[in-house]
Design a protein around this motif. Structure first.
Motif, PDB file in Angstrom:
ATOM      1  N   LEU A  16       1.240  -1.152  -0.017  1.00  0.00           N
ATOM      2  CA  LEU A  16       0.050   0.104   0.241  1.00  0.00           C
ATOM      3  C   LEU A  16       0.383   0.797   0.338  1.00  0.00           C
ATOM      4  N   MET A  17       0.451   2.100  -1.126  1.00  0.00           N
ATOM      5  CA  MET A  17       1.592   3.792  -1.147  1.00  0.00           C
ATOM      6  C   MET A  17       0.044   4.789  -1.423  1.00  0.00           C
ATOM      7  N   HIS A  18       0.774   5.772  -1.548  1.00  0.00           N
ATOM      8  CA  HIS A  18       0.193   7.143  -2.202  1.00  0.00           C
ATOM      9  C   HIS A  18      -0.053   6.857  -3.715  1.00  0.00           C
ATOM     10  N   GLU A  19      -1.480   6.779  -3.802  1.00  0.00           N
ATOM     11  CA  GLU A  19      -1.718   6.822  -5.368  1.00  0.00           C
ATOM     12  C   GLU A  19      -0.128   7.689  -6.562  1.00  0.00           C
ATOM     13  N   ASP A  20       0.480   8.365  -6.071  1.00  0.00           N
ATOM     14  CA  ASP A  20       1.661   8.688  -7.233  1.00  0.00           C
ATOM     15  C   ASP A  20       2.984   8.131  -6.773  1.00  0.00           C
ATOM     16  N   LEU A  21       2.904   7.819  -5.943  1.00  0.00           N
ATOM     17  CA  LEU A  21       3.663   6.739  -5.884  1.00  0.00           C
ATOM     18  C   LEU A  21       3.969   5.438  -6.146  1.00  0.00           C
ATOM     19  N   ALA A  80      -0.370  -7.409   4.246  1.00  0.00           N
ATOM     20  CA  ALA A  80      -0.515  -5.736   3.425  1.00  0.00           C
ATOM     21  C   ALA A  80       0.900  -4.829   4.073  1.00  0.00           C
ATOM     22  N   PHE A  81       1.647  -4.244   3.906  1.00  0.00           N
ATOM     23  CA  PHE A  81       3.446  -3.856   3.384  1.00  0.00           C
ATOM     24  C   PHE A  81       2.613  -1.916   2.883  1.00  0.00           C
ATOM     25  N   ASN A  82       2.800  -1.665   4.722  1.00  0.00           N
ATOM     26  CA  ASN A  82       1.944  -0.787   4.691  1.00  0.00           C
ATOM     27  C   ASN A  82       3.551   0.795   4.254  1.00  0.00           C
ATOM     28  N   LEU A  83       3.177   1.272   3.788  1.00  0.00           N
ATOM     29  CA  LEU A  83       3.608   2.558   3.295  1.00  0.00           C
ATOM     30  C   LEU A  83       2.824   3.855   3.402  1.00  0.00           C
ATOM     31  N   VAL A  84       2.159   3.316   3.514  1.00  0.00           N
ATOM     32  CA  VAL A  84       1.287   4.844   3.361  1.00  0.00           C
ATOM     33  C   VAL A  84       1.359   5.686   4.591  1.00  0.00           C
ATOM     34  N   GLU A  85       1.255   6.808   3.970  1.00  0.00           N
ATOM     35  CA  GLU A  85       1.634   8.433   4.897  1.00  0.00           C
ATOM     36  C   GLU A  85       0.698   9.156   5.149  1.00  0.00           C
ATOM     37  N   GLY A  86      -0.509   8.788   4.732  1.00  0.00           N
ATOM     38  CA  GLY A  86      -1.392   9.643   4.800  1.00  0.00           C
ATOM     39  C   GLY A  86      -2.657   9.545   4.082  1.00  0.00           C
ATOM     40  N   PHE A  87      -3.898   9.712   4.016  1.00  0.00           N
ATOM     41  CA  PHE A  87      -5.405   9.417   3.191  1.00  0.00           C
ATOM     42  C   PHE A  87      -5.556  10.699   3.128  1.00  0.00           C
ATOM     43  N   ALA A  88      -5.822  11.247   1.640  1.00  0.00           N
ATOM     44  CA  ALA A  88      -6.567  12.068   0.832  1.00  0.00           C
ATOM     45  C   ALA A  88      -6.636  13.150   1.850  1.00  0.00           C
TER      46      ALA A  88
END
Length: 349
Positions: A16-21, A80-88
């Motif tokens: 999981l990551m930001h859609e731009d990354l 899930a390998f979580n690379l998310v640093e935010g949401f919306a």
């Protein structure tokens, strides 16, 4: 990059990551261009997971949770390998993505949702640490729209930064202020540029240290890392500004390097290691985190903040520190996966 040595069962991993990354399928960048790519961490992690023998699928996260559930139903990942640093586009909402994974009962890497909540809000974190007698700089919070009135107990210089953002966002040399006029001016800049509250803390003039911690219950503290300023003019504050953090050209120009701390006073290493474990446990962190500290000859060691899920690029501080203690990058990624598979969110209930 040294290969991993830990044999593992092949897993289906949802990254999981930001859609731009999401990194390109074919990476042609090399050297400094690759190092400066915004998706460098995502690329390093996905490539390493593949080299470890796992089946990896990237999913870009924007402002919808639906795609997560749909992909889980179709791909049936083990973790899930979580690379998310935010949401919306809200940095602190990464905790909600993790909470959603917990509701879906899918194992994930990195910090649990409660630990993210406590650590991301620096005012909550500092209050908790102060309660447990872990030294932090004196501080005050100025929410957006609140009048700026400096408490009498706080003298100059003061350090002004965002209450919730990390990665040095919004920090510059002007963040250290030495008058009430400059304090009010800088708080306004933080409010307007980051759209968050402002944290004002006593400035600790000294060395900047970073300490990685890995684990859930049993914790391993990685070697202490230090940010060194070898060519910086004397009049410039030794702080990790946004420009320093993200500009390789600026780092090279001023001889700014991040390396294992040397010549720490007797007993300080053990004190720092113990302090970082206490921070990790009192903020209910899990998986892996980096603790930021300042070391002053006059004021001793102070905890600045805890950063759950720090940058995992193979050449960032966290991975380099792990390498120093004998953990190759591939083994580090696999260890983080194993910790996620063993973590039970209900243990905090």
């Amino acid at each position: 990059m040294k290969k991993a040595t830990i044999p593992q069962k092949k897993l289906r991993v949802l990254a999981l990551m930001h859609e731009d990354l999401i990194p390109p399928e074919q990476v042609t960048l090399k050297g400094e261009e690759l190092e400066a790519a915004a998706w460098k961490t995502e690329h390093d992690v996905m490539r390493t997971l593949t080299e470890l023998g796992h089946e990896v699928r990237a999913l870009g996260i924007g402002s919808e949770l639906g795609p997560i559930r749909a992909t889980i139903d179709e791909f049936k990942p083990h973790i899930a390998f979580n690379l998310v640093e935010g949401f919306a586009d809200v940095a602190t909402f990464d905790q909600n993505v993790v909470a959603y994974l917990e509701l879906l009962k899918l194992p994930y890497t990195g910090c649990n949702s409660r630990g993210l909540l406590l650590a991301r809000d620096k005012s909550i974190a500092k209050k908790l640490l102060s309660y447990h007698r872990i030294p932090v700089p004196g501080f005050v919070i100025f929410p957006r729209g609140r009048r700026v009135r400096r408490p009498r107990r706080m003298g100059f210089p003061l350090f002004v930064k965002s209450l919730t953002l990390d990665a040095s966002i919004g920090i510059s040399q002007a963040s250290v202020v030495e008058s009430d006029e400059k304090l009010e001016e800088r708080v306004k800049v933080v409010h307007e540029s980051t759209e968050t509250g402002a944290l004002v803390e006593q400035f600790i003039d000294g060395g900047e240290l970073y300490v990685g911690v890995v684990g859930n219950d049993r914790l391993e503290v990685l070697p202490i890392w230090e940010l060194s300023f070898t060519k910086m003019p004397e009049e410039v504050r030794r702080i990790a500004t946004e420009r320093l953090k993200w500009s390789l050209k600026y780092q090279k120009k001023h001889g700014i390097v991040s390396e294992e701390a040397r010549d720490l006073p007797d007993g300080v290493k053990d004190r720092i290691r113990d302090m970082c474990k206490r921070v990790y446990r009192n903020l209910m962190l899990s998986g892996y985190a980096r603790i930021d500290l300042r070391l002053s000859e006059t004021d001793g060691v102070h905890v600045i903040e805890a950063n759950p899920n720090p940058q995992l690029s193979c050449d960032e501080d966290f991975a380099q520190s792990a390498m120093k203690t004998g953990i190759p990058y591939g083994d580090l990624i696999q260890r983080i996966m194993n910790l996620g598979l063993r973590w039970e969110p209900t243990r905090l209930g």
